[in-house]
Every structure is written in structure tokens, then in C-alpha cells.
Design a protein around this motif. Structure first.
Motif, PDB file in Angstrom:
ATOM      1  N   MET A 118       0.855  -1.327  -0.041  1.00 18.91           N
ATOM      2  CA  MET A 118       0.196  -0.039  -0.033  1.00 18.91           C
ATOM      3  C   MET A 118       0.847   1.253   0.116  1.00 18.91           C
ATOM      4  SD  MET A 118      -2.975  -1.378  -0.255  1.00 18.91           S
ATOM      5  CE  MET A 118      -3.601  -2.880   0.496  1.00 18.91           C
ATOM      6  N   ILE A 119       1.595   1.562  -1.066  1.00 20.05           N
ATOM      7  CA  ILE A 119       2.521   2.724  -1.336  1.00 20.05           C
ATOM      8  C   ILE A 119       2.081   3.458  -2.169  1.00 20.05           C
ATOM      9  CG2 ILE A 119       4.808   3.200  -1.856  1.00 20.05           C
ATOM     10  CD1 ILE A 119       5.982   0.592  -1.050  1.00 20.05           C
ATOM     11  N   TYR A 120       1.798   4.881  -1.640  1.00 19.86           N
ATOM     12  CA  TYR A 120       1.397   5.896  -2.742  1.00 19.86           C
ATOM     13  C   TYR A 120       2.294   6.093  -3.591  1.00 19.86           C
ATOM     14  CZ  TYR A 120      -2.160   6.873   1.058  1.00 19.86           C
ATOM     15  OH  TYR A 120      -3.027   7.061   1.880  1.00 19.86           O
ATOM     16  N   ARG A 121       1.728   6.786  -4.797  1.00 14.39           N
ATOM     17  CA  ARG A 121       2.656   6.635  -6.047  1.00 14.39           C
ATOM     18  C   ARG A 121       2.636   8.488  -6.281  1.00 14.39           C
ATOM     19  NH1 ARG A 121      -0.765   3.028  -7.730  1.00 14.39           N
ATOM     20  NH2 ARG A 121      -1.754   4.479  -8.965  1.00 14.39           N
ATOM     21  N   ILE A 122       3.884   9.031  -6.367  1.00 15.29           N
ATOM     22  CA  ILE A 122       4.189  10.412  -6.483  1.00 15.29           C
ATOM     23  C   ILE A 122       4.608  10.861  -7.543  1.00 15.29           C
ATOM     24  CG2 ILE A 122       4.959  12.498  -5.275  1.00 15.29           C
ATOM     25  CD1 ILE A 122       4.512  11.505  -2.504  1.00 15.29           C
ATOM     26  N   MET A 123       4.247  11.643  -8.440  1.00 14.89           N
ATOM     27  CA  MET A 123       4.764  11.902  -9.653  1.00 14.89           C
ATOM     28  C   MET A 123       5.408  13.642  -9.347  1.00 14.89           C
ATOM     29  SD  MET A 123       3.431  12.505 -13.683  1.00 14.89           S
ATOM     30  CE  MET A 123       3.693  10.794 -13.981  1.00 14.89           C
ATOM     31  N   ILE A 124       6.712  13.654 -10.220  1.00 13.36           N
ATOM     32  CA  ILE A 124       7.447  14.859 -10.218  1.00 13.36           C
ATOM     33  C   ILE A 124       7.492  15.491 -11.323  1.00 13.36           C
ATOM     34  CG2 ILE A 124       9.553  16.012  -9.390  1.00 13.36           C
ATOM     35  CD1 ILE A 124      10.099  13.584  -7.374  1.00 13.36           C
ATOM     36  N   ILE A 125       7.033  16.518 -11.621  1.00 12.88           N
ATOM     37  CA  ILE A 125       7.129  17.265 -12.875  1.00 12.88           C
ATOM     38  C   ILE A 125       8.042  18.513 -12.718  1.00 12.88           C
ATOM     39  CG2 ILE A 125       5.912  18.333 -14.883  1.00 12.88           C
ATOM     40  CD1 ILE A 125       3.334  16.660 -13.943  1.00 12.88           C
ATOM     41  N   GLU A 126       9.331  18.409 -13.028  1.00 10.08           N
ATOM     42  CA  GLU A 126      10.249  19.276 -12.593  1.00 10.08           C
ATOM     43  C   GLU A 126      11.383  19.176 -13.523  1.00 10.08           C
ATOM     44  OE1 GLU A 126      12.527  21.951 -11.647  1.00 10.08           O
ATOM     45  OE2 GLU A 126      11.132  21.962 -10.004  1.00 10.08           O
ATOM     46  N   ASP A 127      11.951  20.184 -14.189  1.00 15.75           N
ATOM     47  CA  ASP A 127      12.740  20.233 -15.380  1.00 15.75           C
ATOM     48  C   ASP A 127      14.068  20.531 -14.776  1.00 15.75           C
ATOM     49  OD1 ASP A 127      12.347  23.136 -14.733  1.00 15.75           O
ATOM     50  OD2 ASP A 127      12.944  23.367 -16.688  1.00 15.75           O
ATOM     51  N   ASP A 128      14.246  20.832 -13.544  1.00 15.73           N
ATOM     52  CA  ASP A 128      15.780  21.065 -12.929  1.00 15.73           C
ATOM     53  C   ASP A 128      16.317  19.562 -12.498  1.00 15.73           C
ATOM     54  OD1 ASP A 128      17.777  21.251 -10.919  1.00 15.73           O
ATOM     55  OD2 ASP A 128      17.611  23.633 -11.042  1.00 15.73           O
ATOM     56  N   ALA A 129      17.145  18.891 -12.934  1.00 14.41           N
ATOM     57  CA  ALA A 129      17.547  17.583 -12.513  1.00 14.41           C
ATOM     58  C   ALA A 129      18.121  17.449 -11.134  1.00 14.41           C
ATOM     59  CB  ALA A 129      18.446  17.063 -13.723  1.00 14.41           C
ATOM     60  N   VAL A 130      18.561  18.570 -10.857  1.00 14.44           N
ATOM     61  CA  VAL A 130      19.167  18.389  -9.356  1.00 14.44           C
ATOM     62  C   VAL A 130      17.875  18.623  -8.468  1.00 14.44           C
ATOM     63  CG1 VAL A 130      20.530  19.561  -7.654  1.00 14.44           C
ATOM     64  CG2 VAL A 130      21.568  19.644 -10.118  1.00 14.44           C
ATOM     65  N   ILE A 131      17.162  19.263  -8.592  1.00 15.97           N
ATOM     66  CA  ILE A 131      15.945  19.636  -7.717  1.00 15.97           C
ATOM     67  C   ILE A 131      15.165  18.299  -7.724  1.00 15.97           C
ATOM     68  CG2 ILE A 131      13.805  20.731  -7.057  1.00 15.97           C
ATOM     69  CD1 ILE A 131      15.258  23.154  -8.146  1.00 15.97           C
ATOM     70  N   ARG A 132      15.063  17.686  -9.030  1.00 14.71           N
ATOM     71  CA  ARG A 132      14.195  16.505  -9.241  1.00 14.71           C
ATOM     72  C   ARG A 132      14.795  15.334  -8.490  1.00 14.71           C
ATOM     73  NH1 ARG A 132      14.101  16.656 -14.773  1.00 14.71           N
ATOM     74  NH2 ARG A 132      15.734  15.410 -15.096  1.00 14.71           N
TER      75      ARG A 132
ATOM     76  N   GLY B 120      12.730   7.839   0.380  1.00 13.32           N
ATOM     77  CA  GLY B 120      13.181   7.640   1.373  1.00 13.32           C
ATOM     78  C   GLY B 120      12.256   7.599   2.843  1.00 13.32           C
ATOM     79  N   ASN B 121      11.168   8.289   2.323  1.00 16.28           N
ATOM     80  CA  ASN B 121       9.838   8.313   3.113  1.00 16.28           C
ATOM     81  C   ASN B 121       8.916   7.510   2.833  1.00 16.28           C
ATOM     82  OD1 ASN B 121       9.910  10.561   5.426  1.00 16.28           O
ATOM     83  ND2 ASN B 121      11.133  11.359   3.576  1.00 16.28           N
ATOM     84  N   GLY B 122       9.177   6.487   1.958  1.00 11.96           N
ATOM     85  CA  GLY B 122       8.159   5.266   1.778  1.00 11.96           C
ATOM     86  C   GLY B 122       7.298   5.510   0.488  1.00 11.96           C
ATOM     87  N   TYR B 123       7.530   6.536  -0.293  1.00  6.59           N
ATOM     88  CA  TYR B 123       6.655   6.784  -1.321  1.00  6.59           C
ATOM     89  C   TYR B 123       7.424   5.999  -2.751  1.00  6.59           C
ATOM     90  CZ  TYR B 123       4.374  10.214   1.259  1.00  6.59           C
ATOM     91  OH  TYR B 123       3.575  10.798   2.431  1.00  6.59           O
ATOM     92  N   GLU B 124       6.520   5.650  -3.727  1.00  8.98           N
ATOM     93  CA  GLU B 124       6.887   5.175  -4.780  1.00  8.98           C
ATOM     94  C   GLU B 124       6.786   6.477  -5.931  1.00  8.98           C
ATOM     95  OE1 GLU B 124       5.523   2.316  -8.445  1.00  8.98           O
ATOM     96  OE2 GLU B 124       4.736   1.967  -6.735  1.00  8.98           O
ATOM     97  N   VAL B 125       8.108   6.804  -6.444  1.00 11.22           N
ATOM     98  CA  VAL B 125       8.206   7.964  -7.190  1.00 11.22           C
ATOM     99  C   VAL B 125       8.409   7.720  -8.883  1.00 11.22           C
ATOM    100  CG1 VAL B 125       9.319  10.120  -7.382  1.00 11.22           C
ATOM    101  CG2 VAL B 125       9.251   9.161  -5.206  1.00 11.22           C
ATOM    102  N   GLN B 126       7.606   8.525  -9.586  1.00 12.20           N
ATOM    103  CA  GLN B 126       8.016   8.608 -11.035  1.00 12.20           C
ATOM    104  C   GLN B 126       8.353  10.092 -11.338  1.00 12.20           C
ATOM    105  OE1 GLN B 126       7.967   6.167 -13.189  1.00 12.20           O
ATOM    106  NE2 GLN B 126       7.947   7.192 -14.950  1.00 12.20           N
ATOM    107  N   CYS B 127       9.635  10.425 -12.141  1.00 10.78           N
ATOM    108  CA  CYS B 127       9.735  11.524 -12.565  1.00 10.78           C
ATOM    109  C   CYS B 127       9.521  11.687 -13.981  1.00 10.78           C
ATOM    110  CB  CYS B 127      11.248  11.943 -12.423  1.00 10.78           C
ATOM    111  SG  CYS B 127      11.687  11.785 -10.460  1.00 10.78           S
ATOM    112  N   VAL B 128       9.079  12.876 -14.618  1.00  6.36           N
ATOM    113  CA  VAL B 128       8.681  13.371 -15.931  1.00  6.36           C
ATOM    114  C   VAL B 128      10.103  14.021 -16.503  1.00  6.36           C
ATOM    115  CG1 VAL B 128       7.570  14.728 -17.595  1.00  6.36           C
ATOM    116  CG2 VAL B 128       6.357  13.735 -15.621  1.00  6.36           C
ATOM    117  N   THR B 129      10.730  13.363 -17.302  1.00  6.49           N
ATOM    118  CA  THR B 129      12.045  13.734 -17.968  1.00  6.49           C
ATOM    119  C   THR B 129      11.668  14.235 -19.353  1.00  6.49           C
ATOM    120  OG1 THR B 129      12.888  11.566 -18.159  1.00  6.49           O
ATOM    121  CG2 THR B 129      13.728  12.648 -16.448  1.00  6.49           C
ATOM    122  N   ASP B 130      10.927  13.648 -19.988  1.00  7.26           N
ATOM    123  CA  ASP B 130      10.298  13.956 -21.365  1.00  7.26           C
ATOM    124  C   ASP B 130       9.204  14.985 -21.286  1.00  7.26           C
ATOM    125  OD1 ASP B 130       9.839  14.420 -23.895  1.00  7.26           O
ATOM    126  OD2 ASP B 130      10.065  12.228 -24.608  1.00  7.26           O
TER     127      ASP B 130
END
Length: 222
Positions: free
Chosen positions: A1-15, A24-34
């Protein structure tokens, strides 16, 4: 039961910084890079929450927010370096749920994420968890194994929810304590040890004495 969080951020360092923090806080993460079709990415991945920048290649974050709102009520947090009153007003008018400026305060960002997830997905906490034949039911406040069950206290339940959500991974004691504090359960390191001991006693009574393993100087593992 893990929440999915999407990051839409073009700065690679911040992303990557956000991704590391959330993982690290238990979330599943997907980053938009395109950024050719970020709305399509949202439709395909169906996140439980989105972190959205305003200044992006192609369409800006405001337009993306409007596009997402055309088909989804997923919580959207604007995380941006733009900090004018008009920017914040636009984010609200276009359907954003929160507005956080960079550099963001980690604790505030995590608290806002947690709060929005609970409001948007209230039933998830009530779903049953199962691991190695042991079933945890937050709704009834009981843990079951082999047809027998025992009642848990609120603290014991929350500790087990955290462990079940991270089944197969070592959970640091500090992470468990922080999770409990985020849920307004005020447990320190000593109280955590007492609660783990009581949970083990109950699991032993059910026939699962080794369900929770202690990893020296690391934490706990189920």
C-alpha cells in the motif's frame, strides 16, 4: 500500500533531490524527464499526488494543471521558485491544492504531502495488509494469523502499518518515530522499544515469534 507521487520538474538536481527525499519516506516516485507529453504521463501512471513546477519546457505548470484537472482530481502541489501573490492565486484558481516556494522546508513539504494524501485517499489506511501469512486490519485494529487474532493498541497498529508498507525492507527506528509523530502519536525511542516488544509478544501468541527481525544498528525488518 504505497502511494505513487509524480514529480514534474525540469531541474535535474531538484528533481533527484525530491525523488531521494520521497523514496526515503516510503513513497513510490515517477519523474517526468520528457516534457513532450506530461499530461499523457499522468494518465498512464495515475499518481496519487503530483509535485508540479511552473517554469517548464513547452507548456508551463499552470496550463498543465488545467489539463490534468480536465480528467483528474489528483492532489497537485506547486513547488516553484516563483513566489508572487499572483502566482499563488493562479495556482489556486486553476485547481492546485498547495503552493510551496523554493527553497522548500523539507518537514513542511512532507507534512503537506501527507495531509493531502489522507484527504484524497481516506480509505487506503483502512485496507488490510498481508505478509507471510499475517494479516493486519487497521479498520478492526487486529492482527490475524492461522485463524486466530489479537487486538492492537493505536500505537502498535501504526507501527505495524509502517512495517507492512515497507515489507522486505529494513525500517530505521528514527523513520518509524518520525512517522508516528507525523500521525500525532507521540512516541520516543524508548517507547518504540516497549511497543515493539509488546507487538512481538502478541505475534508469539499467534505462532509467529520471528515475524519482526531486529537488524543491529539498522532497524526492523518483516
Amino acid at each position: 500500500m504505497i502511494y505513487r507521487i509524480m514529480i514534474i520538474e525540469d531541474d535535474a538536481v531538484i528533481r533527484e533531490e525530491l525523488k531521494t527525499l520521497l523514496c526515503g519516506n516510503g513513497y513510490e516516485v515517477q519523474c517526468v524527464t520528457d516534457f513532450a507529453d506530461p499530461v499523457g504521463e499522468v494518465k498512464r501512471w495515475q499518481p496519487h499526488l503530483i509535485l508540479l513546477d511552473i517554469n517548464l519546457p513547452g507548456e508551463n505548470g499552470f496550463r498543465l494543471c488545467s489539463g490534468i484537472r480536465a480528467f483528474s482530481e489528483v492532489p497537485i502541489i506547486f513547488v516553484t521558485s516563483r513566489n508572487t501573490d499572483m502566482d499563488e492565486l493562479n495556482s489556486i484558481m486553476l485547481g492546485g491544492d498547495a503552493f510551496i516556494t523554493k527553497p522548500y522546508h523539507v518537514a513542511i513539504l512532507l507534512a503537506r504531502i501527507s495531509s493531502l494524501l489522507k484527504k484524497a485517499w481516506p480509505s487506503r489506511e483502512e485496507e488490510a495488509y498481508q505478509h507471510r501469512g499475517v494479516m493486519l486490519s487497521p479498520e478492526s485494529g487486529r492482527i490475524t494469523y492461522g485463524g486466530n487474532s489479537v487486538e492492537l493498541t493505536k500505537n502498535e497498529m501504526k507501527i505495524l502499518v509502517f512495517l507492512f508498507r515497507h515489507a522486505g525492507k529494513i525500517c530505521a527506528r528514527t523513520d518509524i518515530v518520525e512517522y508516528l509523530w507525523d500521525n500525532r502519536l507521540y512516541v520516543d525511542d524508548n517507547a518504540l522499544s516497549v511497543n515493539i516488544s509488546r507487538i512481538r509478544d502478541k505475534l508469539t501468541a499467534l505462532g509467529m515469534p520471528d515475524f519482526i527481525q531486529t537488524k543491529h544498528r539498522q532497524g526492523y525488518l518483516i
